[in-house]
Motif scaffolding. Structure first.
Motif, PDB file in Angstrom:
ATOM      1  N   THR A 122      36.529  32.127  31.594  1.00  0.00           N
ATOM      2  CA  THR A 122      37.437  32.885  32.454  1.00  0.00           C
ATOM      3  C   THR A 122      37.076  34.367  32.463  1.00  0.00           C
ATOM      4  O   THR A 122      37.322  35.050  33.460  1.00  0.00           O
ATOM      5  CB  THR A 122      38.900  32.697  32.012  1.00  0.00           C
ATOM      6  OG1 THR A 122      39.018  33.028  30.637  1.00  0.00           O
ATOM      7  CG2 THR A 122      39.368  31.263  32.240  1.00  0.00           C
ATOM      8  N   SER A 123      36.456  34.855  31.392  1.00  0.00           N
ATOM      9  CA  SER A 123      36.058  36.268  31.390  1.00  0.00           C
ATOM     10  C   SER A 123      34.909  36.517  32.373  1.00  0.00           C
ATOM     11  O   SER A 123      34.876  37.555  33.034  1.00  0.00           O
ATOM     12  CB  SER A 123      35.705  36.744  29.985  1.00  0.00           C
ATOM     13  OG  SER A 123      34.625  36.024  29.477  1.00  0.00           O
ATOM     14  N   CYS A 124      33.986  35.575  32.507  1.00  0.00           N
ATOM     15  CA  CYS A 124      32.924  35.715  33.507  1.00  0.00           C
ATOM     16  C   CYS A 124      33.508  35.628  34.916  1.00  0.00           C
ATOM     17  O   CYS A 124      33.090  36.364  35.810  1.00  0.00           O
ATOM     18  CB  CYS A 124      31.846  34.654  33.317  1.00  0.00           C
ATOM     19  SG  CYS A 124      30.514  35.178  32.231  1.00  0.00           S
ATOM     20  N   LEU A 125      34.476  34.753  35.109  1.00  0.00           N
ATOM     21  CA  LEU A 125      35.143  34.664  36.404  1.00  0.00           C
ATOM     22  C   LEU A 125      35.837  35.985  36.720  1.00  0.00           C
ATOM     23  O   LEU A 125      35.730  36.513  37.825  1.00  0.00           O
ATOM     24  CB  LEU A 125      36.148  33.510  36.417  1.00  0.00           C
ATOM     25  CG  LEU A 125      37.054  33.414  37.643  1.00  0.00           C
ATOM     26  CD1 LEU A 125      36.252  33.289  38.931  1.00  0.00           C
ATOM     27  CD2 LEU A 125      38.026  32.255  37.484  1.00  0.00           C
ATOM     28  N   GLU A 126      36.527  36.540  35.725  1.00  0.00           N
ATOM     29  CA  GLU A 126      37.213  37.826  35.924  1.00  0.00           C
ATOM     30  C   GLU A 126      36.213  38.932  36.284  1.00  0.00           C
ATOM     31  O   GLU A 126      36.450  39.711  37.220  1.00  0.00           O
ATOM     32  CB  GLU A 126      37.968  38.203  34.658  1.00  0.00           C
ATOM     33  CG  GLU A 126      38.691  39.529  34.765  1.00  0.00           C
ATOM     34  CD  GLU A 126      39.366  39.943  33.471  1.00  0.00           C
ATOM     35  OE1 GLU A 126      40.008  41.003  33.474  1.00  0.00           O
ATOM     36  OE2 GLU A 126      39.242  39.225  32.457  1.00  0.00           O
ATOM     37  N   ASP A 127      35.089  39.000  35.575  1.00  0.00           N
ATOM     38  CA  ASP A 127      34.061  40.003  35.872  1.00  0.00           C
ATOM     39  C   ASP A 127      33.538  39.847  37.289  1.00  0.00           C
ATOM     40  O   ASP A 127      33.341  40.836  38.003  1.00  0.00           O
ATOM     41  CB  ASP A 127      32.902  39.909  34.880  1.00  0.00           C
ATOM     42  CG  ASP A 127      33.291  40.328  33.468  1.00  0.00           C
ATOM     43  OD1 ASP A 127      34.354  40.969  33.297  1.00  0.00           O
ATOM     44  OD2 ASP A 127      32.526  39.995  32.539  1.00  0.00           O
ATOM     45  N   HIS A 128      33.313  38.626  37.711  1.00  0.00           N
ATOM     46  CA  HIS A 128      32.819  38.360  39.065  1.00  0.00           C
ATOM     47  C   HIS A 128      33.847  38.800  40.115  1.00  0.00           C
ATOM     48  O   HIS A 128      33.482  39.445  41.103  1.00  0.00           O
ATOM     49  CB  HIS A 128      32.501  36.869  39.228  1.00  0.00           C
ATOM     50  CG  HIS A 128      32.094  36.491  40.610  1.00  0.00           C
ATOM     51  ND1 HIS A 128      30.872  36.817  41.129  1.00  0.00           N
ATOM     52  CD2 HIS A 128      32.765  35.817  41.585  1.00  0.00           C
ATOM     53  CE1 HIS A 128      30.796  36.369  42.375  1.00  0.00           C
ATOM     54  NE2 HIS A 128      31.932  35.758  42.666  1.00  0.00           N
ATOM     55  N   LEU A 129      35.106  38.460  39.888  1.00  0.00           N
ATOM     56  CA  LEU A 129      36.143  38.839  40.853  1.00  0.00           C
ATOM     57  C   LEU A 129      36.303  40.351  40.936  1.00  0.00           C
ATOM     58  O   LEU A 129      36.580  40.893  42.011  1.00  0.00           O
ATOM     59  CB  LEU A 129      37.466  38.170  40.487  1.00  0.00           C
ATOM     60  CG  LEU A 129      37.493  36.650  40.607  1.00  0.00           C
ATOM     61  CD1 LEU A 129      38.817  36.103  40.108  1.00  0.00           C
ATOM     62  CD2 LEU A 129      37.212  36.198  42.027  1.00  0.00           C
ATOM     63  N   LYS A 130      36.108  41.054  39.843  1.00  0.00           N
ATOM     64  CA  LYS A 130      36.138  42.526  39.871  1.00  0.00           C
ATOM     65  C   LYS A 130      34.967  43.083  40.664  1.00  0.00           C
ATOM     66  O   LYS A 130      35.135  44.025  41.439  1.00  0.00           O
ATOM     67  CB  LYS A 130      36.120  43.086  38.441  1.00  0.00           C
ATOM     68  CG  LYS A 130      37.425  42.914  37.707  1.00  0.00           C
ATOM     69  CD  LYS A 130      37.296  43.442  36.283  1.00  0.00           C
ATOM     70  CE  LYS A 130      38.564  43.232  35.496  1.00  0.00           C
ATOM     71  NZ  LYS A 130      38.407  43.615  34.086  1.00  0.00           N
ATOM     72  N   LYS A 131      33.776  42.516  40.478  1.00  0.00           N
ATOM     73  CA  LYS A 131      32.590  42.996  41.182  1.00  0.00           C
ATOM     74  C   LYS A 131      32.720  42.832  42.692  1.00  0.00           C
ATOM     75  O   LYS A 131      32.281  43.693  43.447  1.00  0.00           O
ATOM     76  CB  LYS A 131      31.337  42.258  40.694  1.00  0.00           C
ATOM     77  CG  LYS A 131      30.798  42.769  39.406  1.00  0.00           C
ATOM     78  CD  LYS A 131      29.514  42.043  39.063  1.00  0.00           C
ATOM     79  CE  LYS A 131      28.965  42.508  37.737  1.00  0.00           C
ATOM     80  NZ  LYS A 131      27.748  41.773  37.360  1.00  0.00           N
ATOM     81  N   VAL A 132      33.273  41.686  43.121  1.00  0.00           N
ATOM     82  CA  VAL A 132      33.356  41.436  44.573  1.00  0.00           C
ATOM     83  C   VAL A 132      34.613  42.046  45.183  1.00  0.00           C
ATOM     84  O   VAL A 132      34.809  41.967  46.393  1.00  0.00           O
ATOM     85  CB  VAL A 132      33.271  39.929  44.903  1.00  0.00           C
ATOM     86  CG1 VAL A 132      31.931  39.361  44.492  1.00  0.00           C
ATOM     87  CG2 VAL A 132      34.403  39.142  44.277  1.00  0.00           C
ATOM     88  N   GLY A 133      35.467  42.663  44.365  1.00  0.00           N
ATOM     89  CA  GLY A 133      36.625  43.378  44.880  1.00  0.00           C
ATOM     90  C   GLY A 133      37.855  42.540  45.143  1.00  0.00           C
ATOM     91  O   GLY A 133      38.785  42.995  45.810  1.00  0.00           O
TER      92      GLY A 133
END
Length: 63
Positions: free
Chosen positions: A47-58
């Motif tokens: 879930t932390s990688c998912l969170e990082d990805h969602l932050k990157k794509v805005g």
């Protein structure tokens, strides 16, 4: 008499988990049953990688 196959040289069958894909964010292998998540048909190792990805794509942002 039964012998231990490892000691008798007969070997034993090893089972390995097959990866279900690579994490969209960090590119690590993702195995079924080990914290992996799928979001919009993309595989993430945690879930932390998912969170990082969602932050990157805005999609999400910190407040």
């Amino acid at each position: 008499m039964l012998e231990n196959p490892m000691v008798a040289g007969l070997g034993y069958e090893e089972t390995y988990a097959s990866p279900v894909g690579r994490c969209k964010e960090c590119k690590d292998l993702v195995f079924q049953g080990y914290e992996g998540v799928i979001f919009e048909d993309e595989v993430f190792c945690s879930t932390s990688c998912l969170e990082d990805h969602l932050k990157k794509v805005g999609v999400i942002r910190e407040i």
